[in-house]
Design an enzyme around this catalytic site. Sequence first.
Site, PDB file in Angstrom:
ATOM      1  N   LYS A  22      11.166 -10.619  23.185  1.00 42.72           N
ATOM      2  CA  LYS A  22      10.214 -11.056  23.409  1.00 42.72           C
ATOM      3  C   LYS A  22      11.284 -12.314  22.279  1.00 42.72           C
ATOM      4  CE  LYS A  22       8.436 -10.888  18.552  1.00 42.72           C
ATOM      5  NZ  LYS A  22       8.833 -11.491  17.718  1.00 42.72           N
ATOM      6  N   ASN A  23      12.368 -11.885  21.495  1.00 40.65           N
ATOM      7  CA  ASN A  23      13.290 -13.138  21.155  1.00 40.65           C
ATOM      8  C   ASN A  23      13.747 -13.545  21.598  1.00 40.65           C
ATOM      9  OD1 ASN A  23      11.285 -11.949  18.403  1.00 40.65           O
ATOM     10  ND2 ASN A  23      13.365 -11.028  17.151  1.00 40.65           N
ATOM     11  N   ARG A  92       5.792 -16.765  14.588  1.00 41.44           N
ATOM     12  CA  ARG A  92       6.907 -17.486  14.057  1.00 41.44           C
ATOM     13  C   ARG A  92       7.648 -18.535  14.553  1.00 41.44           C
ATOM     14  NH1 ARG A  92       7.262 -19.277   9.023  1.00 41.44           N
ATOM     15  NH2 ARG A  92       9.267 -19.252   8.786  1.00 41.44           N
ATOM     16  N   CYS A 116       5.240 -12.377  11.392  1.00 40.10           N
ATOM     17  CA  CYS A 116       4.615 -11.343  10.317  1.00 40.10           C
ATOM     18  C   CYS A 116       4.832 -11.857   9.414  1.00 40.10           C
ATOM     19  CB  CYS A 116       5.864 -10.055  10.611  1.00 40.10           C
ATOM     20  SG  CYS A 116       5.187  -9.197  12.466  1.00 40.10           S
ATOM     21  N   ARG A 121       9.315 -17.255   4.222  1.00 39.10           N
ATOM     22  CA  ARG A 121       9.905 -17.261   5.540  1.00 39.10           C
ATOM     23  C   ARG A 121      11.011 -18.811   5.125  1.00 39.10           C
ATOM     24  NH1 ARG A 121       8.061 -12.955  10.146  1.00 39.10           N
ATOM     25  NH2 ARG A 121      10.425 -14.333  11.147  1.00 39.10           N
ATOM     26  N   PRO A 122      10.972 -18.821   4.163  1.00 34.62           N
ATOM     27  CA  PRO A 122      11.469 -20.427   4.375  1.00 34.62           C
ATOM     28  C   PRO A 122      12.063 -21.219   5.931  1.00 34.62           C
ATOM     29  CG  PRO A 122      13.487 -18.732   3.603  1.00 34.62           C
ATOM     30  CD  PRO A 122      12.511 -18.205   4.280  1.00 34.62           C
ATOM     31  N   ILE A 123      12.271 -22.231   5.952  1.00 35.02           N
ATOM     32  CA  ILE A 123      12.693 -23.266   7.271  1.00 35.02           C
ATOM     33  C   ILE A 123      13.617 -24.508   6.634  1.00 35.02           C
ATOM     34  CG2 ILE A 123      10.835 -23.098   8.551  1.00 35.02           C
ATOM     35  CD1 ILE A 123       9.273 -25.324   7.841  1.00 35.02           C
ATOM     36  N   ASP A 124      14.385 -24.362   5.352  1.00 32.45           N
ATOM     37  CA  ASP A 124      14.570 -25.274   4.214  1.00 32.45           C
ATOM     38  C   ASP A 124      16.370 -25.554   5.204  1.00 32.45           C
ATOM     39  OD1 ASP A 124      15.544 -22.444   3.817  1.00 32.45           O
ATOM     40  OD2 ASP A 124      17.381 -23.545   2.228  1.00 32.45           O
ATOM     41  N   ASP A 297      14.992  -6.071  12.382  1.00 38.49           N
ATOM     42  CA  ASP A 297      13.572  -5.891  13.209  1.00 38.49           C
ATOM     43  C   ASP A 297      13.724  -4.060  14.020  1.00 38.49           C
ATOM     44  OD1 ASP A 297      12.749  -8.337  13.599  1.00 38.49           O
ATOM     45  OD2 ASP A 297      13.379  -8.567  15.402  1.00 38.49           O
ATOM     46  N   VAL A 318      18.475  -8.314   5.572  1.00 34.80           N
ATOM     47  CA  VAL A 318      18.530 -10.371   5.919  1.00 34.80           C
ATOM     48  C   VAL A 318      16.499 -10.406   5.834  1.00 34.80           C
ATOM     49  CG1 VAL A 318      17.907 -11.597   8.144  1.00 34.80           C
ATOM     50  CG2 VAL A 318      19.376  -9.160   8.171  1.00 34.80           C
ATOM     51  N   ARG A 387       1.257  -8.231  20.522  1.00 36.00           N
ATOM     52  CA  ARG A 387       2.174  -9.064  19.822  1.00 36.00           C
ATOM     53  C   ARG A 387       3.223  -9.362  21.024  1.00 36.00           C
ATOM     54  NH1 ARG A 387       3.018 -10.778  14.981  1.00 36.00           N
ATOM     55  NH2 ARG A 387       4.594 -12.397  15.450  1.00 36.00           N
TER      56      ARG A 387
HETATM   57  C1  UD1 Z   1      14.271 -14.228  13.615  1.00 37.35           C
HETATM   58  C2  UD1 Z   1      12.666 -12.937  13.845  1.00 37.35           C
HETATM   59  C3  UD1 Z   1      12.662 -12.034  13.674  1.00 37.35           C
HETATM   60  C4  UD1 Z   1      13.315 -11.223  13.362  1.00 37.35           C
HETATM   61  C5  UD1 Z   1      15.015 -12.294  12.224  1.00 37.35           C
HETATM   62  C6  UD1 Z   1      15.760 -11.508  11.595  1.00 37.35           C
HETATM   63  C7  UD1 Z   1      11.813 -14.757  15.886  1.00 37.35           C
HETATM   64  C8  UD1 Z   1      10.894 -15.574  16.866  1.00 37.35           C
HETATM   65  N1  UD1 Z   1      12.317 -14.228  14.814  1.00 37.35           N
HETATM   66  O1  UD1 Z   1      12.978 -14.699  12.990  1.00 37.35           O
HETATM   67  O2  UD1 Z   1      11.959 -11.167  14.644  1.00 37.35           O
HETATM   68  O3  UD1 Z   1      13.476 -10.494  12.061  1.00 37.35           O
HETATM   69  O4  UD1 Z   1      14.728 -13.228  13.264  1.00 37.35           O
HETATM   70  O5  UD1 Z   1      16.982 -11.069  12.949  1.00 37.35           O
HETATM   71  O6  UD1 Z   1      12.947 -14.671  16.857  1.00 37.35           O
HETATM   72  N2  UD1 Z   1      16.721 -18.107   5.420  1.00 37.35           N
HETATM   73  C9  UD1 Z   1      16.654 -19.173   4.681  1.00 37.35           C
HETATM   74  N3  UD1 Z   1      16.178 -20.382   5.533  1.00 37.35           N
HETATM   75  C10 UD1 Z   1      16.282 -20.753   6.522  1.00 37.35           C
HETATM   76  C11 UD1 Z   1      16.144 -19.894   7.524  1.00 37.35           C
HETATM   77  C12 UD1 Z   1      16.229 -18.516   7.283  1.00 37.35           C
HETATM   78  O7  UD1 Z   1      17.395 -18.738   4.017  1.00 37.35           O
HETATM   79  O8  UD1 Z   1      15.234 -22.223   6.365  1.00 37.35           O
HETATM   80  C13 UD1 Z   1      16.723 -16.937   5.529  1.00 37.35           C
HETATM   81  C14 UD1 Z   1      16.091 -16.201   5.339  1.00 37.35           C
HETATM   82  O9  UD1 Z   1      15.108 -16.210   4.380  1.00 37.35           O
HETATM   83  C15 UD1 Z   1      16.082 -14.309   5.663  1.00 37.35           C
HETATM   84  C16 UD1 Z   1      17.411 -15.313   7.044  1.00 37.35           C
HETATM   85  O10 UD1 Z   1      17.726 -16.611   6.240  1.00 37.35           O
HETATM   86  O11 UD1 Z   1      17.430 -13.826   5.083  1.00 37.35           O
HETATM   87  C17 UD1 Z   1      17.300 -14.794   8.147  1.00 37.35           C
HETATM   88  O12 UD1 Z   1      15.902 -15.193   8.410  1.00 37.35           O
HETATM   89  P1  UD1 Z   1      16.202 -15.881  10.657  1.00 37.35           P
HETATM   90  O13 UD1 Z   1      17.173 -15.059  10.988  1.00 37.35           O
HETATM   91  O14 UD1 Z   1      15.671 -17.398  10.286  1.00 37.35           O
HETATM   92  O15 UD1 Z   1      14.299 -15.520  10.626  1.00 37.35           O
HETATM   93  P2  UD1 Z   1      13.857 -16.069  11.510  1.00 37.35           P
HETATM   94  O16 UD1 Z   1      14.453 -16.895  13.258  1.00 37.35           O
HETATM   95  O17 UD1 Z   1      12.032 -16.333  11.262  1.00 37.35           O
END
Ligand code: UD1
Length: 408
Positions: A22-23, A92, A116, A121-124, A297, A318, A387
């Site tokens: 999936k990922n 997501r 989920c 889940r920040p996107i900064d 995961d 994580v 999903r």
């Molecule tokens: C992806 C996977 C999810 C998996 C995760 C970690 C998909 C669709 N999802 O999620 O299944 O659980 O990787 O392997 O592929 N963070 C920040 N700021 C940001 C982005 C992330 O602080 O802008 C932090 C998050 O809070 C978290 C860490 O980085 O602690 C990892 O997050 P990230 O790898 O970005 O997870 P996703 O891409 O959302």
Amino acid sequence: MKKIIVNGGKRLSGEISVSGSKNAALPIIFACILTKGISEIENLPDIGDVKIALSLLESFGALIEREGNKTMIDTRRLRYVDPDVDLVKKIRASTYLLGACLSRFGRCPVMSFGGCNFSLRPIDMHIDAFMKLGARMDGDALVCDSPHGSVIEFRKASVGATVNAVLLAATADGETVISGCAVEPHIDSLISFLNSCGASITRHDREIRISGRSLHGGSISVIGDMIEAGSYLALSLMTDGNVRILKSPLFDMKASLDAFSSLGAKICFSDGSLYGSIDDGRYFSVTTAPYPGFPTDLQPLLAPLMAHQRGGEITDNVWPTRFGYLSSLSPFGVKSTVNDNRALIFKSEIRNGISSAPDLRGGMAALICALAAEGQSEIYSAETILRGYEGLEEKLCALGADIKIKKL
Ligand code: UD1
């Protein structure tokens, strides 16, 4: 809404095949938006998240055809429309629309992205990367008239931010160097796909170098899903079964298989299949970390097994609050406590119960408990599990499980 009815307590045995990851599939699907051509993707899993991602592409005018195990995606004539918020909030991976739409159309609204909800889940880091590549905010949307190469340094490894930065930089003018990247196998498969589309991208450790290009259609076969394979291993061990897991991406699973071994499982490989047994489990502590560490995961899938054996501890570095699923396991007798980012799982008697899938992997953990427990169990919100697991009912019934998915 769907529910799964399980008559558990059966030893599962036989062969089960792992589907495409999936990922890995989702970034590749969104990457097609960058290309002007026809791409051929093999081994796309037929799961809820992929269907939604393909619908989002169709809304921009992509033509999609499935022929057996191959999916053709024609993105020659796309035009911008505002993404459908109902679809966006279901998965997501819709965050990948940001990088993909900025690259192709020069704009994308910042929306409430789904998936989920085990944590905020920040996107900064995604936004910071886009700004470095020339984007700016215009009201609620990101816009980028002429993306240019840049130097991006991530403060922590993020799958999502790495994918998004690669998507925009792949077609930006000039050279980009991204350091501190995530190195999950699906990052490499995204890079391979983009390179097959004419991109120039290399990765060494946590540094990715990109020389921007315009892209044509490409091809790739989606790698096997390491979390799905780990889920079936947990399922086999929980039911004292003899399940042979075919097409497991063994190399990607090193940290996961080490964790199962430390828990007391004997793990074997033969003729390309993975299987395991457990006689005398051990108390075991596991800590999640970005790849190549133990994947966050998979931690919900270990909890039932720890409870069934000698108990254990899970620390999630994580997603520190990823333990909400434990309340969905308590109807099955799993006893646990949570303190900050650490859960203690106590040795417990697994029994049948009624519960609901709180998120994708937590839902699978509940299903594993239901399959191991004698008697009838029910799991609501089953669509959350579907999903991420292809052909779940058929695959598990072929192992001797007695499960039915019912539409409510
Ligand atoms: C992806 C996977 C999810 C998996 C995760 C970690 C998909 C669709 N999802 O999620 O299944 O659980 O990787 O392997 O592929 N963070 C920040 N700021 C940001 C982005 C992330 O602080 O802008 C932090 C998050 O809070 C978290 C860490 O980085 O602690 C990892 O997050 P990230 O790898 O970005 O997870 P996703 O891409 O959302």
